[in-house]
Design an enzyme around this catalytic site. Structure first.
Site, mmCIF file in Angstrom:
data_model
loop_
_atom_site.group_PDB
_atom_site.id
_atom_site.type_symbol
_atom_site.label_atom_id
_atom_site.label_comp_id
_atom_site.label_asym_id
_atom_site.label_seq_id
_atom_site.Cartn_x
_atom_site.Cartn_y
_atom_site.Cartn_z
ATOM 1 N N SER A 85 111.235 35.689 31.883
ATOM 2 C CA SER A 85 110.341 36.820 31.481
ATOM 3 C C SER A 85 109.037 36.582 32.578
ATOM 4 O O SER A 85 109.195 36.850 33.387
ATOM 5 C CB SER A 85 109.771 36.700 30.381
ATOM 6 O OG SER A 85 108.887 37.832 30.213
ATOM 7 N N ASP A 199 114.566 41.630 27.891
ATOM 8 C CA ASP A 199 113.969 40.424 28.432
ATOM 9 C C ASP A 199 114.531 39.129 27.877
ATOM 10 O O ASP A 199 115.491 39.125 26.624
ATOM 11 C CB ASP A 199 112.434 40.781 27.521
ATOM 12 C CG ASP A 199 111.057 39.391 28.092
ATOM 13 O OD1 ASP A 199 111.706 37.100 27.823
ATOM 14 O OD2 ASP A 199 109.909 39.271 27.878
#
Length: 302
Positions: A85, A199
Site C-alpha cells: 500500500s 490493497d
C-alpha cells in the site's frame, strides 16, 4: 731387502649403513616437500542481505520517508524493499532511484488531489479510480518496470477473487503500486495480468515473511499500525479506512515475528488521507529510525 708397507682397507659397517640411510631420508624429505598442499586462503566474509519492509497506512506512509533518510545517512545497506500500500508507493519510488533527498522532495510534492480522482461513474466498485496515483508514479519514478528498479523491489497486493497474497515481480511499476494501494471500497480494483487486485494490506500488510522467502538474512520492518485508535471518524472514507487499519493491525502481528528489527514511528491521530502532517510524519520516522540504528549495526557486524 726393502719391506713394502701395504695398507689393507678395512670395512666400516656403520658408515656403510649410514650413507644409504641419509640418501633415502633426503629423498623422502624432498618428496614430502613436493607434495605439500598450498596454503588455504581464509574464507571470505559473507555479507548479510538486508531487507526493508514497509507497511501500509495511507497518509501515515510519509513516515517511511524519514526512516529511509536515516538509514541512508547511516550507510545501512538495503538489498531489497518489500512494500504494501503506502509502503509500496514510497518504497517503489526509492527503489527506482535510491536518493533520500529526491524521495523527500517527491513526498512533499504529493497532494491529496494527486491521489484521489473521485468519479461517480465508477461508484459501483469504488469512487476513486486510481488513475491519478498511477500517473504520479509514472512521472516520478525513474524505472518504468518493477524488474528495472536499482534496488530489487516487491510490491504486495491481494487477489480479490482468491484471497491470496500476490507478490508482483514483473510489469508496470506504476500499475503495480496502484494495485498494491487499491483500498477496497474506495479505489477501483486493478486488473494486473490475469488477476483482479486490491490493497495488499487486506492479507499481508507488513510482508516480512516475503522478505525471508526472497533470501533476506536481516529484516528491518517499518510498522505504521502500532496505535490505531481514531476518534475523528466523520465520513464513509474514514469508516472504511479505520476498518482497514484494524484489519491490518491484526494481520501484521503474525508477520512481524519474521522481523529482526521493528521500527514503529509515533504517528497516532493521523487519518486516512490527511496530507497536512507530512513534516511531522517524516520527523517521527527519523526519530524512530535513529533509535533502531545501534541494533541494526550490531546485526550487520555479526
Amino acid at each position: 731387502m726393502d719391506t713394502k708397507r701395504y695398507i689393507i682397507p678395512t670395512w666400516d659397517s656403520g658408515a656403510a649403513i649410514k650413507k644409504p640411510f641419509i640418501a633415502i631420508f633426503c629423498f623422502l624429505v624432498f618428496l614430502c616437500a613436493c607434495q605439500t598442499s598450498p596454503p588455504v586462503a581464509p574464507a571470505k566474509k559473507v555479507e548479510p542481505k538486508v531487507a526493508l519492509v514497509l507497511g501500509g497506512g495511507s497518509a501515515k506512509g510519509f513516515a517511511h520517508v524519514g526512516v529511509i533518510r536515516i538509514l541512508e545517512q547511516e550507510k545501512i545497506p538495503i538489498h531489497m524493499i518489500i512494500g504494501t500500500s503506502a509502503g509500496s508507493l514510497i518504497g517503489g519510488i526509492y527503489a527506482s532511484n535510491p536518493d533520500s533527498f529526491q524521495l523527500e522532495w517527491s513526498a512533499y510534492k504529493i497532494d491529496r488531489n494527486d491521489i484521489l480522482d473521485i468519479s461517480i461513474v465508477y461508484s459501483k466498485v469504488g469512487p476513486v479510480q486510481g488513475a491519478k496515483l498511477e500517473a504520479f508514479v509514472e512521472q516520478t519514478a525513474k524505472a518504468k518496470k518493477i524488474e528495472d528498479t536499482k534496488i530489487p523491489f516487491y510490491p504486495i497486493a491481494t487477489d480479490l477473487n482468491t484471497g491470496e497474497t500476490v507478490t508482483l515481480e514483473k510489469g508496470s511499476l506504476a500499475k503495480a503500486i496502484r494495485a498494491s494501494s487499491a483500498i477496497p471500497g474506495i479505489f477501483v480494483p486493478v486488473v494486473f495480468g490475469n488477476r483482479t487486485l486490491v490493497d495488499g494490506g487486506v492479507t499481508n500488510n507488513i510482508a516480512c515473511d516475503i522478505a525471508r522467502q526472497k533470501g533476506a538474512s536481516i529484516v528491518i520492518a517499518v510498522n505504521l499500525q502500532k496505535d490505531i485508535k481514531d476518534s475523528d471518524i466523520n465520513s464513509v472514507f474514514d469508516i472504511i479506512g479505520q476498518s482497514l487499519n484494524i484489519m491490518m493491525y491484526e494481520n501484521s502481528k503474525s508477520k512481524l515475528r519474521y522481523a529482526d528489527v521493528v521500527i514503529e514511528p509515533d504517528i497516532k491521530g493521523v487519518s486516512l488521507f490527511d496530507f497536512t502532517q507530512k513534516k511531522k510524519l517524516i520527523e517521527e520516522g527519523m526519530k524512530a529510525a535513529r533509535k533502531a540504528i545501534p541494533r541494526i549495526k550490531e546485526l550487520i557486524a555479526q
